[in-house]
Design a protein around this motif. Sequence first.
Motif, short mmCIF file in Angstrom:
data_model
loop_
_atom_site.label_atom_id
_atom_site.label_comp_id
_atom_site.label_asym_id
_atom_site.label_seq_id
_atom_site.Cartn_x
_atom_site.Cartn_y
_atom_site.Cartn_z
N GLN A 317 0.85 -1.18 0.00
CA GLN A 317 0.00 0.00 0.00
C GLN A 317 0.89 1.24 0.00
O GLN A 317 1.77 1.39 0.85
CB GLN A 317 -0.91 -0.02 1.23
N PRO A 318 0.73 2.15 -0.99
CA PRO A 318 1.70 3.25 -1.17
C PRO A 318 2.00 4.06 0.08
O PRO A 318 3.17 4.34 0.38
CB PRO A 318 1.04 4.10 -2.27
N GLU A 426 8.33 -0.47 -11.03
CA GLU A 426 7.44 0.50 -11.69
C GLU A 426 7.99 0.76 -13.09
O GLU A 426 8.94 1.52 -13.26
CB GLU A 426 7.40 1.79 -10.88
N ALA A 478 -1.70 8.32 -15.79
CA ALA A 478 -1.89 7.66 -14.50
C ALA A 478 -0.58 7.04 -14.01
O ALA A 478 -0.25 7.08 -12.82
CB ALA A 478 -2.98 6.59 -14.62
N ALA A 479 0.20 6.46 -14.96
CA ALA A 479 1.48 5.86 -14.59
C ALA A 479 2.47 6.93 -14.13
O ALA A 479 3.25 6.70 -13.20
CB ALA A 479 2.05 5.08 -15.78
N LYS A 481 1.75 9.65 -12.54
CA LYS A 481 1.36 10.04 -11.18
C LYS A 481 1.89 9.03 -10.16
O LYS A 481 2.33 9.41 -9.08
CB LYS A 481 -0.16 10.16 -11.08
N ARG A 482 1.84 7.74 -10.51
CA ARG A 482 2.37 6.72 -9.60
C ARG A 482 3.88 6.82 -9.48
O ARG A 482 4.45 6.61 -8.41
CB ARG A 482 1.98 5.32 -10.08
#
Length: 518
Positions: A317-318, A426, A478-479, A481-482
């Motif tokens: 969980q981030p 990632e 979206a990627a 942002k992660r």
Amino acid sequence: MDYQAISPESTGLHNSGQQRSFYRVGRPPKPCKANLIRQILHQAYRLVADPNGVYFLVPNLGGPVLMLEAEMISPIIKHIAASTNNRDVSDQNVRDALEIIRGDYSDFSTIGNGRTWLDNYDNRYIALNGKVMMLPPKQENMIQPELAYPYWHPANSRPFHTMYIQGHSAMDLSGVRIIESYVPIPKDRDLLIYTFMVLCLMPERQQLVLELTGELKSGMAQLQDIIKRIVDPVIKENAIRDTPTKVRDVDQKAWRHHVLNLEYVEDGLSSAVQRRMFELLCKSRLEWKAIGCHEITSSLAVRRAFLLSSLEPVITQPELVELTLSLEMPSPSTDKTGKASSQCHTQESLPSEDQSRVFNALLGLLGKAHANIDQVLLDRRVPEGWHDLCRIGMIVADTLTGRAEAFWAQYEAYLNERLCEMTEEEPIAKAVVEYLRINGITEAIENPAGVWLAILTEYRPTWVSDSQWPREARGLGAAFKRAAPLLDAQGITCYSNGKRGSKRHWVIGPIGLAMQHF
């Protein structure tokens, strides 16, 4: 035994200068055993409510207070009733008695909570061998206060394992390294582990998760057991072997442990459990519900540290990842301490004498941290939530090695290694790093998302499947942002600069040498 009202004069309890009693005149009689329990409690305790409205029973002769919950105090009441009155009482008898007591008058008092706690004047208290000791603000030596401070700790707790209590100046603070004789702690991570142990004894500070990973024969479980027994000794259930699957499971364990010790988490942790772990790290309400009852009767605001072991990292969980110190134990064949595994002791845990020496050294480090932490200034940029660990780490390193910089050497090496591991997981972050490195990019570049997708596809890691790679500009956004926090920690900016018509532009590139040092 028939019900008998007890006069205010016989109770010795006072409110606003007037005598009073646990017992309300005119209350209908209850079963005689409930009255016996009330008399037992009246003789040894007084009823207190803290500023949050939580009820406690404070012992007249000092010691830990009792939460007014039947499941917590039934064993104590049953033992007293059997030994002093030769009577057997049931859990229902205890519940009947506490139901009456909840309606009685109570004093108001602040109650210490945890293994060590602070009062309103920053005096630190800690219970040792049945005595409450105190560290005054900005002082390293422990004294015994004139008045005992009322405190509560998890019901599963037992006293700290100490053979003697003396001034910290006479302690051998390097004695904490005795642990290294029993388990092969990585030499480039030892200060991080000792700092985490000190942090566990400062629950007013931001707590963390210590995640130990590695092979089963690496000493991972042994180190986990040693840390738990030193910072949070318990009566039973030292290790939580049934991995929590629900929020309720985490809360039930948090009522019994100051440091939750999850042993060998094999199947991972649910997102709900990890969110709850994050909340308890940052201080959250811990609510008590009696068995078979939906009503909340007690609620504490607490922090809890977590200690867990697993073959591979299981924190995903981030928000929780950002508060996790994940250390891999060396395998027996590649022992980073330089010692062969056979040179370490074979006991499952430290013997009593060595536990005492380690804990007394830990008390000395706690005294130094308590006295100096607010005067320690960080001269570099650290992630949110790690400031307390880093301040304590500088104090621990200076005490054990004479160089505060020794902590930073270990911390920054760990952080860089951790960032590389997370970046590998990632794909977009990995592609960005490779693009900037291979092309020698020195300034930030702005492009529409579609253009970035075409550029970064050339640097897509070979292990990434089609399903793991964005197929359109929206997915790339979206990627990004992660990946942004990972990239930012490595001195790379990644942010959206708004839309130009229908296309969103992203700025990516080095933050700049001036900013990387803060």
